[in-house]
Design an enzyme around this catalytic site. Sequence first.
Site, short mmCIF file in Angstrom:
data_model
loop_
_atom_site.label_atom_id
_atom_site.label_comp_id
_atom_site.label_asym_id
_atom_site.label_seq_id
_atom_site.Cartn_x
_atom_site.Cartn_y
_atom_site.Cartn_z
N HIS A 224 0.83 -1.21 0.00
CA HIS A 224 0.00 0.00 0.00
C HIS A 224 0.87 1.26 0.00
CE1 HIS A 224 -3.62 2.40 1.24
NE2 HIS A 224 -2.66 3.17 1.76
N GLU A 225 1.82 1.31 0.92
CA GLU A 225 2.66 2.50 1.03
C GLU A 225 3.64 2.60 -0.13
OE1 GLU A 225 1.74 4.64 3.03
OE2 GLU A 225 0.42 3.39 4.26
#
Length: 426
Positions: A224-225
């Site tokens: 996600h990051e």
Amino acid sequence: MEQTFSPEQFSVQAIHALQQAGEFASRTRSLSLSPSHVLYGLLAQREADAVGVLTALGHDTEKMLRELKAQLGSRQMVRWRTSGAQQQERMDPALERVLHGALAEANAAGAPFVSTRDLLVSALANPTAEIAEWQNAWRIDVDAVRQAPVRVYEQSVAQAAQQYQDAAARAEAQRSHWRLSSVFLGLAAIMVALGVYLYSTPEPEPVLFFAFVTIGWVISLALHEFGHALMAYFGGDFSVAERGYLTLNPLKYTHPVLSILMPVLFLLLGGIGLPGGAVYVNMGAIRSRWMQSVVAAAGPAANALFAVLLALPFLLISDPTLWLEHFHFWAAMALLVFLQATAIVFNLLPVPGLDGFGILAPWLPDSLHRALAPFYSFGFLLLILLFWYVEGFRTVFWRIVLVMLGELNISPVLIDAGLTFYRFWM
């Protein structure tokens, strides 16, 4: 060349001129390296001081180079086979005078090394009969060459070596920015090993089921990051590379409480995937508002991609009875897909602090940002209130999640079993 001269005494361009002179002398089978060969090497350095000065003084250096090459190249010397000592190249005494003269020119000018102009001045000031003839034919004034204000910057050997080392260090740093971290690879290997264990064991240890799902969740957090960081990098914020965000190292994104404890607590209490990590993106460096929105959307997009990859077996195999044979493994996989779905819906809510608001933020007027600024730090509290105290919000949230899971062919029975196995102590 004799040992009285060292590379550090000359510029890189001057060394190249001497090397080219030696190669030309070897090709023409000359018995020694002479000032005429050096003059050829100097004229061959098109971006160096010597050619720059001569060109500024109105000389046609390309024509001069062609004439030199034709005249020197016509002198093919025959070398007789001799002993090893006799075969060694020897320096022409005239060339030795030119090199000493060039050192004197550089010292007189206060220069730390000999440039191609210094070599040219010395060759013209200490001419052989051959160079004197060319000097007269080309009408070169040695004092004009020495005093000409035009100068091309030349580098010392030490400077060139340092630049090479710096470039190599930058290249290595750039490679390390994109290198998969050992932490991520280690977590992925542990997850695979635990997955094999769950698949092959009818009654696996509950704590290992918990570990498999938790590690899978941490990996999804890293993805996600990484999605945010990758789009930020392409959008113009190169600082994300320096911070290690492109290595997929969860330790670069995580906070012990916000990234590990809180998501697991939410999972245990409400069965929600709550991404808690965060990368710092300099939105001022992102080149457009569209790209700022893409940066915000990239995190949920990474969760969506991971969810689809995890759900591929469910999409490809339609017979639900097959999940019974390795029930714990498929329950764990279904739970991980479920967590991705909740994380996507959760993150796309238009609440300050979440990606949904980040997608809209570049397009909101400054007046609205100023009005909402006092509430930005309370976005997380607002979500808790909405989720636990507003039934309509919960209903819509879970309906969207169930629609996504239905599209991925994930059975609610497997999800419920996965949540039960995960909360093994309850």
